[in-house]
Design a protein around this motif. Structure first.
Motif, PDB file in Angstrom:
ATOM      1  N   THR A  58      -3.496  -8.206  -7.983  1.00  0.00           N
ATOM      2  CA  THR A  58      -3.025  -7.078  -8.247  1.00  0.00           C
ATOM      3  C   THR A  58      -1.518  -6.808  -7.849  1.00  0.00           C
ATOM      4  O   THR A  58      -0.761  -6.124  -8.384  1.00  0.00           O
ATOM      5  N   THR A  59      -0.830  -7.982  -7.323  1.00  0.00           N
ATOM      6  CA  THR A  59       0.563  -7.955  -7.105  1.00  0.00           C
ATOM      7  C   THR A  59       1.094  -9.249  -7.678  1.00  0.00           C
ATOM      8  O   THR A  59       2.134  -8.826  -8.484  1.00  0.00           O
ATOM      9  N   ILE A  60       0.726 -10.293  -7.553  1.00  0.00           N
ATOM     10  CA  ILE A  60       1.584 -11.542  -7.977  1.00  0.00           C
ATOM     11  C   ILE A  60       1.361 -11.878  -9.451  1.00  0.00           C
ATOM     12  O   ILE A  60       2.249 -11.922  -9.990  1.00  0.00           O
ATOM     13  N   LYS A  61       0.259 -11.714 -10.025  1.00  0.00           N
ATOM     14  CA  LYS A  61      -0.066 -11.993 -11.531  1.00  0.00           C
ATOM     15  C   LYS A  61       0.957 -11.092 -12.122  1.00  0.00           C
ATOM     16  O   LYS A  61       1.557 -11.424 -13.113  1.00  0.00           O
ATOM     17  N   PRO A  62       0.657  -9.667 -11.926  1.00  0.00           N
ATOM     18  CA  PRO A  62       1.206  -8.711 -12.828  1.00  0.00           C
ATOM     19  C   PRO A  62       2.835  -8.693 -12.767  1.00  0.00           C
ATOM     20  O   PRO A  62       3.577  -8.337 -13.815  1.00  0.00           O
ATOM     21  N   TYR A  63       3.328  -9.133 -11.625  1.00  0.00           N
ATOM     22  CA  TYR A  63       4.604  -9.097 -11.567  1.00  0.00           C
ATOM     23  C   TYR A  63       5.418 -10.283 -11.211  1.00  0.00           C
ATOM     24  O   TYR A  63       6.321 -10.372 -10.489  1.00  0.00           O
ATOM     25  N   SER A  64       4.760 -11.330 -11.681  1.00  0.00           N
ATOM     26  CA  SER A  64       5.636 -12.807 -11.365  1.00  0.00           C
ATOM     27  C   SER A  64       6.785 -12.940 -11.794  1.00  0.00           C
ATOM     28  O   SER A  64       7.507 -13.995 -11.454  1.00  0.00           O
ATOM     29  N   TYR A  65       7.135 -12.221 -12.860  1.00  0.00           N
ATOM     30  CA  TYR A  65       8.495 -12.275 -13.506  1.00  0.00           C
ATOM     31  C   TYR A  65       9.584 -12.287 -12.349  1.00  0.00           C
ATOM     32  O   TYR A  65      10.667 -12.476 -12.606  1.00  0.00           O
ATOM     33  N   SER A  66       9.397 -11.451 -11.288  1.00  0.00           N
ATOM     34  CA  SER A  66      10.503 -11.084 -10.531  1.00  0.00           C
ATOM     35  C   SER A  66       9.882 -10.943  -8.925  1.00  0.00           C
ATOM     36  O   SER A  66       8.879 -10.409  -8.733  1.00  0.00           O
ATOM     37  N   PHE A  67      10.724 -11.896  -8.055  1.00  0.00           N
ATOM     38  CA  PHE A  67      10.294 -11.488  -6.604  1.00  0.00           C
ATOM     39  C   PHE A  67      10.221 -10.431  -6.094  1.00  0.00           C
ATOM     40  O   PHE A  67       9.508  -9.880  -5.334  1.00  0.00           O
ATOM     41  N   TYR A  68      11.338  -9.633  -6.433  1.00  0.00           N
ATOM     42  CA  TYR A  68      11.923  -8.330  -6.140  1.00  0.00           C
ATOM     43  C   TYR A  68      10.537  -7.437  -6.336  1.00  0.00           C
ATOM     44  O   TYR A  68      10.126  -6.602  -5.650  1.00  0.00           O
ATOM     45  N   GLU A  69      10.011  -7.507  -7.902  1.00  0.00           N
ATOM     46  CA  GLU A  69       8.906  -6.588  -7.990  1.00  0.00           C
ATOM     47  C   GLU A  69       7.718  -7.058  -7.333  1.00  0.00           C
ATOM     48  O   GLU A  69       7.035  -6.110  -7.217  1.00  0.00           O
ATOM     49  N   VAL A  70       7.458  -8.082  -7.091  1.00  0.00           N
ATOM     50  CA  VAL A  70       6.555  -8.714  -6.169  1.00  0.00           C
ATOM     51  C   VAL A  70       6.367  -8.004  -4.680  1.00  0.00           C
ATOM     52  O   VAL A  70       5.514  -7.499  -4.337  1.00  0.00           O
ATOM     53  N   PHE A  71       7.570  -8.237  -4.114  1.00  0.00           N
ATOM     54  CA  PHE A  71       7.984  -7.580  -3.038  1.00  0.00           C
ATOM     55  C   PHE A  71       7.825  -5.974  -2.880  1.00  0.00           C
ATOM     56  O   PHE A  71       7.109  -5.600  -2.089  1.00  0.00           O
ATOM     57  N   SER A  72       8.089  -5.264  -3.988  1.00  0.00           N
ATOM     58  CA  SER A  72       8.027  -3.964  -4.040  1.00  0.00           C
ATOM     59  C   SER A  72       6.696  -3.586  -4.365  1.00  0.00           C
ATOM     60  O   SER A  72       6.147  -2.598  -3.501  1.00  0.00           O
ATOM     61  N   ALA A  73       6.006  -4.180  -4.860  1.00  0.00           N
ATOM     62  CA  ALA A  73       4.503  -3.921  -5.139  1.00  0.00           C
ATOM     63  C   ALA A  73       3.785  -3.921  -4.093  1.00  0.00           C
ATOM     64  O   ALA A  73       2.660  -3.305  -4.098  1.00  0.00           O
ATOM     65  N   PHE A  74       4.153  -5.163  -3.222  1.00  0.00           N
ATOM     66  CA  PHE A  74       3.242  -5.286  -2.251  1.00  0.00           C
ATOM     67  C   PHE A  74       3.490  -3.998  -1.150  1.00  0.00           C
ATOM     68  O   PHE A  74       2.401  -3.646  -0.778  1.00  0.00           O
ATOM     69  N   PHE A  75       4.674  -3.568  -0.930  1.00  0.00           N
ATOM     70  CA  PHE A  75       4.662  -2.675   0.184  1.00  0.00           C
ATOM     71  C   PHE A  75       4.517  -1.297  -0.648  1.00  0.00           C
ATOM     72  O   PHE A  75       4.289  -0.125   0.147  1.00  0.00           O
ATOM     73  N   SER A  76       4.243  -1.005  -1.936  1.00  0.00           N
ATOM     74  CA  SER A  76       3.935   0.134  -2.532  1.00  0.00           C
ATOM     75  C   SER A  76       2.650   0.546  -2.488  1.00  0.00           C
ATOM     76  O   SER A  76       2.181   1.569  -2.597  1.00  0.00           O
ATOM     77  N   GLN A  77       1.558  -0.619  -2.259  1.00  0.00           N
ATOM     78  CA  GLN A  77       0.192  -0.334  -2.238  1.00  0.00           C
ATOM     79  C   GLN A  77      -0.230  -0.405  -0.470  1.00  0.00           C
ATOM     80  O   GLN A  77      -0.259  -1.451  -0.134  1.00  0.00           O
ATOM     81  N   PRO A  78      -0.658   0.537  -0.020  1.00  0.00           N
ATOM     82  CA  PRO A  78      -1.105   1.006   1.306  1.00  0.00           C
ATOM     83  C   PRO A  78      -2.188  -0.169   1.658  1.00  0.00           C
ATOM     84  O   PRO A  78      -2.494  -0.782   2.755  1.00  0.00           O
ATOM     85  N   ALA A  79      -3.249  -0.427   0.538  1.00  0.00           N
ATOM     86  CA  ALA A  79      -4.474  -1.452   0.755  1.00  0.00           C
ATOM     87  C   ALA A  79      -3.985  -2.832   1.304  1.00  0.00           C
ATOM     88  O   ALA A  79      -4.718  -3.335   2.087  1.00  0.00           O
ATOM     89  N   ASN A  80      -2.759  -3.300   0.609  1.00  0.00           N
ATOM     90  CA  ASN A  80      -2.211  -4.510   0.907  1.00  0.00           C
ATOM     91  C   ASN A  80      -1.912  -4.625   2.493  1.00  0.00           C
ATOM     92  O   ASN A  80      -2.096  -5.606   3.277  1.00  0.00           O
ATOM     93  N   LEU A  81      -1.311  -3.599   3.038  1.00  0.00           N
ATOM     94  CA  LEU A  81      -0.841  -3.445   4.542  1.00  0.00           C
ATOM     95  C   LEU A  81      -2.264  -3.462   5.272  1.00  0.00           C
ATOM     96  O   LEU A  81      -2.442  -4.317   6.338  1.00  0.00           O
ATOM     97  N   TYR A  82      -3.094  -2.436   5.094  1.00  0.00           N
ATOM     98  CA  TYR A  82      -4.477  -2.517   5.712  1.00  0.00           C
ATOM     99  C   TYR A  82      -4.988  -4.037   5.729  1.00  0.00           C
ATOM    100  O   TYR A  82      -5.729  -4.517   6.840  1.00  0.00           O
ATOM    101  N   LEU A  83      -5.195  -4.541   4.513  1.00  0.00           N
ATOM    102  CA  LEU A  83      -5.916  -5.906   4.526  1.00  0.00           C
ATOM    103  C   LEU A  83      -5.002  -6.823   5.296  1.00  0.00           C
ATOM    104  O   LEU A  83      -5.775  -7.852   5.982  1.00  0.00           O
ATOM    105  N   PHE A  84      -3.713  -7.025   5.341  1.00  0.00           N
ATOM    106  CA  PHE A  84      -2.762  -8.039   6.106  1.00  0.00           C
ATOM    107  C   PHE A  84      -3.289  -7.647   7.514  1.00  0.00           C
ATOM    108  O   PHE A  84      -3.421  -8.665   8.104  1.00  0.00           O
ATOM    109  N   ILE A  85      -3.265  -6.253   7.998  1.00  0.00           N
ATOM    110  CA  ILE A  85      -3.444  -6.059   9.175  1.00  0.00           C
ATOM    111  C   ILE A  85      -4.901  -6.590   9.913  1.00  0.00           C
ATOM    112  O   ILE A  85      -5.032  -7.036  11.043  1.00  0.00           O
ATOM    113  N   ILE A  86      -5.708  -6.243   9.023  1.00  0.00           N
ATOM    114  CA  ILE A  86      -7.373  -6.805   9.232  1.00  0.00           C
ATOM    115  C   ILE A  86      -7.215  -8.197   9.306  1.00  0.00           C
ATOM    116  O   ILE A  86      -7.987  -8.660  10.332  1.00  0.00           O
TER     117      ILE A  86
END
Length: 152
Positions: A58-86
């Motif tokens: 969901t994050t790395i493959k679609p936005y692999s052209y830019s680290f900033y986009e990967v970083f932004s996409a990671f924090f824009s999806q709340p599921a990432n934070l929940y999975l990271f915390i779990i």
């Protein structure tokens, strides 16, 4: 007190029976922590795999052209934070259970070694000393506790 330890008859005195019961309890406590640690470790590894696969798809493959986009996409999806915390919580629980397992193992091993060291005092009588191997065999077969040698 354990049923099979109570029925040792005249082979052991009451203090020895209590020591044997305590070593059985410590062994059960150690086994319990060992099984819980293994279960949580498996859950942690599974959750980490799911999290990394989800992140990749969901994050790395679609936005692999830019680290900033990967970083932004990671924090824009709340599921990432929940999975990271779990996943992080399971990792912390795994380490906590590992520490408790190690402590329970040390307590069990110390008491088992104490019984081995004091065996001459625990079975003072000649006939009790000759029959102590029956107690050792029962502890090995029934509870998987080796009282023959100090090494694990």
């Amino acid at each position: 007190m354990e049923h099979s330890i109570i029925h040792l008859d005249d082979r052991t005195d009451q203090a020895t029976k209590q020591m044997l019961t305590n070593v059985v309890k410590r062994k059960q406590k150690y086994d319990n922590f060992k099984n819980r640690h293994l279960t949580v470790m498996t859950l942690t590894m599974g959750m980490a795999t799911v999290f990394l696969l989800y992140m990749y798809l969901t994050t790395i493959k679609p936005y692999s052209y830019s680290f900033y986009e990967v970083f932004s996409a990671f924090f824009s999806q709340p599921a990432n934070l929940y999975l990271f915390i779990i996943t992080g919580g399971l990792f912390g629980l795994m380490n906590l259970l590992r520490e408790k397992r190690d402590k329970a193992e040390k307590e069990y091993h110390a008491l088992r070694c104490e019984i081995i060291d004091k065996s001459k005092d625990l079975w003072k009588k000649e006939d009790a000393w000759k029959n102590r191997h029956l107690v050792y065999e029962m502890m090995k077969e029934k509870y998987d506790i080796n009282l023959y040698h100090e090494n694990k």
